[in-house]
Design an enzyme around this catalytic site. Structure first.
Site, PDB file in Angstrom:
ATOM      1  N   HIS A  25       0.912  -1.269  -0.019  1.00 44.38           N
ATOM      2  CA  HIS A  25      -0.154  -0.178  -0.167  1.00 44.38           C
ATOM      3  C   HIS A  25       0.939   1.126   0.046  1.00 44.38           C
ATOM      4  O   HIS A  25       1.603   1.453   0.997  1.00 44.38           O
ATOM      5  CB  HIS A  25      -0.872   0.064   1.233  1.00 44.38           C
ATOM      6  CG  HIS A  25      -1.972   0.974   1.161  1.00 44.38           C
ATOM      7  ND1 HIS A  25      -3.135   1.095   0.468  1.00 44.38           N
ATOM      8  CD2 HIS A  25      -1.863   2.337   1.981  1.00 44.38           C
ATOM      9  CE1 HIS A  25      -3.820   2.088   0.857  1.00 44.38           C
ATOM     10  NE2 HIS A  25      -3.121   2.887   1.781  1.00 44.38           N
ATOM     11  N   ASP A  27       1.166   5.230  -0.116  1.00 46.11           N
ATOM     12  CA  ASP A  27       0.249   6.503   0.359  1.00 46.11           C
ATOM     13  C   ASP A  27       0.953   7.575  -0.308  1.00 46.11           C
ATOM     14  O   ASP A  27       2.064   8.088   0.033  1.00 46.11           O
ATOM     15  CB  ASP A  27       0.449   6.588   1.831  1.00 46.11           C
ATOM     16  CG  ASP A  27      -0.514   5.693   2.506  1.00 46.11           C
ATOM     17  OD1 ASP A  27      -1.882   5.824   1.968  1.00 46.11           O
ATOM     18  OD2 ASP A  27      -0.114   5.172   3.407  1.00 46.11           O
ATOM     19  N   HIS A  58      -2.648   4.856  -3.130  1.00 48.02           N
ATOM     20  CA  HIS A  58      -3.612   5.633  -2.621  1.00 48.02           C
ATOM     21  C   HIS A  58      -3.545   7.013  -2.657  1.00 48.02           C
ATOM     22  O   HIS A  58      -2.323   7.776  -2.008  1.00 48.02           O
ATOM     23  CB  HIS A  58      -3.687   5.258  -1.159  1.00 48.02           C
ATOM     24  CG  HIS A  58      -4.502   6.029  -0.238  1.00 48.02           C
ATOM     25  ND1 HIS A  58      -4.805   6.196   1.129  1.00 48.02           N
ATOM     26  CD2 HIS A  58      -5.759   6.905  -0.604  1.00 48.02           C
ATOM     27  CE1 HIS A  58      -5.690   6.963   1.536  1.00 48.02           C
ATOM     28  NE2 HIS A  58      -6.267   7.552   0.564  1.00 48.02           N
ATOM     29  N   GLY A 135      -2.794  12.100   5.867  1.00 50.64           N
ATOM     30  CA  GLY A 135      -1.865  13.158   5.909  1.00 50.64           C
ATOM     31  C   GLY A 135      -0.805  12.584   6.651  1.00 50.64           C
ATOM     32  O   GLY A 135       0.379  13.168   6.580  1.00 50.64           O
ATOM     33  N   PHE A 136      -1.040  11.827   7.666  1.00 45.49           N
ATOM     34  CA  PHE A 136      -0.019  11.568   8.898  1.00 45.49           C
ATOM     35  C   PHE A 136      -0.043  10.090   8.976  1.00 45.49           C
ATOM     36  O   PHE A 136      -1.095   9.516   9.348  1.00 45.49           O
ATOM     37  CB  PHE A 136      -0.124  12.449  10.447  1.00 45.49           C
ATOM     38  CG  PHE A 136      -0.065  13.696   9.949  1.00 45.49           C
ATOM     39  CD1 PHE A 136       1.187  14.315  10.098  1.00 45.49           C
ATOM     40  CD2 PHE A 136      -1.288  14.188   9.823  1.00 45.49           C
ATOM     41  CE1 PHE A 136       1.273  15.748   9.680  1.00 45.49           C
ATOM     42  CE2 PHE A 136      -1.426  15.926   9.521  1.00 45.49           C
ATOM     43  CZ  PHE A 136       0.119  16.451   9.604  1.00 45.49           C
ATOM     44  N   ASP A 168      -8.225   1.884   6.007  1.00 39.21           N
ATOM     45  CA  ASP A 168      -6.988   2.680   6.042  1.00 39.21           C
ATOM     46  C   ASP A 168      -6.877   3.844   7.187  1.00 39.21           C
ATOM     47  O   ASP A 168      -7.514   4.521   7.170  1.00 39.21           O
ATOM     48  CB  ASP A 168      -6.602   3.128   4.840  1.00 39.21           C
ATOM     49  CG  ASP A 168      -5.283   3.779   4.588  1.00 39.21           C
ATOM     50  OD1 ASP A 168      -4.598   3.496   5.448  1.00 39.21           O
ATOM     51  OD2 ASP A 168      -4.881   4.492   3.624  1.00 39.21           O
ATOM     52  N   GLY A 170      -4.720   3.598  11.407  1.00 37.11           N
ATOM     53  CA  GLY A 170      -4.926   2.999  12.653  1.00 37.11           C
ATOM     54  C   GLY A 170      -5.503   1.574  12.824  1.00 37.11           C
ATOM     55  O   GLY A 170      -5.821   1.333  14.021  1.00 37.11           O
ATOM     56  N   SER A 191       1.713   1.743  10.776  1.00 39.14           N
ATOM     57  CA  SER A 191       2.681   1.549  11.995  1.00 39.14           C
ATOM     58  C   SER A 191       2.360   0.326  12.771  1.00 39.14           C
ATOM     59  O   SER A 191       3.483  -0.432  13.372  1.00 39.14           O
ATOM     60  CB  SER A 191       2.081   2.558  13.228  1.00 39.14           C
ATOM     61  OG  SER A 191       1.823   3.812  12.242  1.00 39.14           O
TER      62      SER A 191
HETATM   63 ZN    ZN Z   1      -3.466   4.961   2.412  1.00 40.50          ZN
END
Ligand code: ZN
Length: 209
Positions: A25, A27, A58, A135-136, A168, A170, A191
């Site tokens: 994936h 980002d 993404h 964004g983070f 997507d 957490g 993470s």
């Molecule tokens: Zn993503």
């Protein structure tokens, strides 16, 4: 891959290749649609060269239609664009993604009602539900996101569309089973996968599905 170590990219791509993860994936952030810049074409190309699993990009960028064919050329298999970034040309953008040989995804931010995308579902292959503000990396899963997945699933069923749901932000051991029960089938873990022993983390996430 946002949580990977780009100084050890070969190692981290090989780790995902060897792990129980299904896809890569990616980002892509432009610093305009979201407040951060992540990486773009050169890194996507570098990952593509090493990846032996499908690549899922993404796009958290404005005017994503301008870049669709370039991601196809880089070997991306799944490409999602944000409803909020496309405004009036989402129909054309989804068609372009499919015509470029990729699966087309519609991504929606936490505050975007799923009802806005009802009219596009038959032109998409999946819906990406953001369970953090994009964004983070490393953000906490937003409460209510399991319920949102369930509403998206109900919408897909109501519209008799043939879309799967990707979640997507957490995602981890603590919520993956509930997300699957609500209707998600693709789980993005950044993470949760890459902190500590990534191989063991990914195996545990796969087990928890
Ligand atoms: Zn993503």
């Amino acid at each position: 891959m946002l949580s990977a170590d780009f100084g050890n990219l070969d190692r981290d791509v090989e780790l995902v290749n060897a792990s129980k993860a299904g896809w890569f994936h990616l980002d892509i952030m432009d610093g305009v649609f979201v407040p951060n810049i992540s990486y773009g074409m050169p890194l996507t190309k570098a990952i593509a060269r090493l990846a032996r699993k499908p690549m899922d990009a993404h796009l958290m960028i404005v005017e994503p239609h301008k870049y669709v064919t370039r991601f196809a050329e880089l070997g991306v298999d799944y490409l999602s664009v944000h409803y909020e970034a496309c405004k009036s040309n989402l129909h054309e953008t989804l068609a372009l993604i499919r015509n470029s040989g990729m699966k087309a995804g519609i991504a929606i931010n936490p505050e975007t009602s799923e009802e806005f995308i009802a009219q596009y579902l038959d032109e998409a292959d999946y819906v990406l539900v953001m369970s953090v503000h994009p964004g983070f990396s490393g953000q906490k899963f937003i409460d209510g996101s399991v319920e949102k997945v369930a509403r998206v699933k109900a919408l897909i069923d109501r519209e008799k569309a043939n879309c799967f749901i990707e979640i997507d932000g957490g995602v981890g051991i603590g919520n993956i089973a509930a997300l699957e029960a609500a209707g998600a089938s693709v789980f993005v873990a950044g993470s949760a996968a890459f902190s500590g022993d990534a191989m063991a983390n990914i195996a545990a996430l796969a087990e928890a599905e």
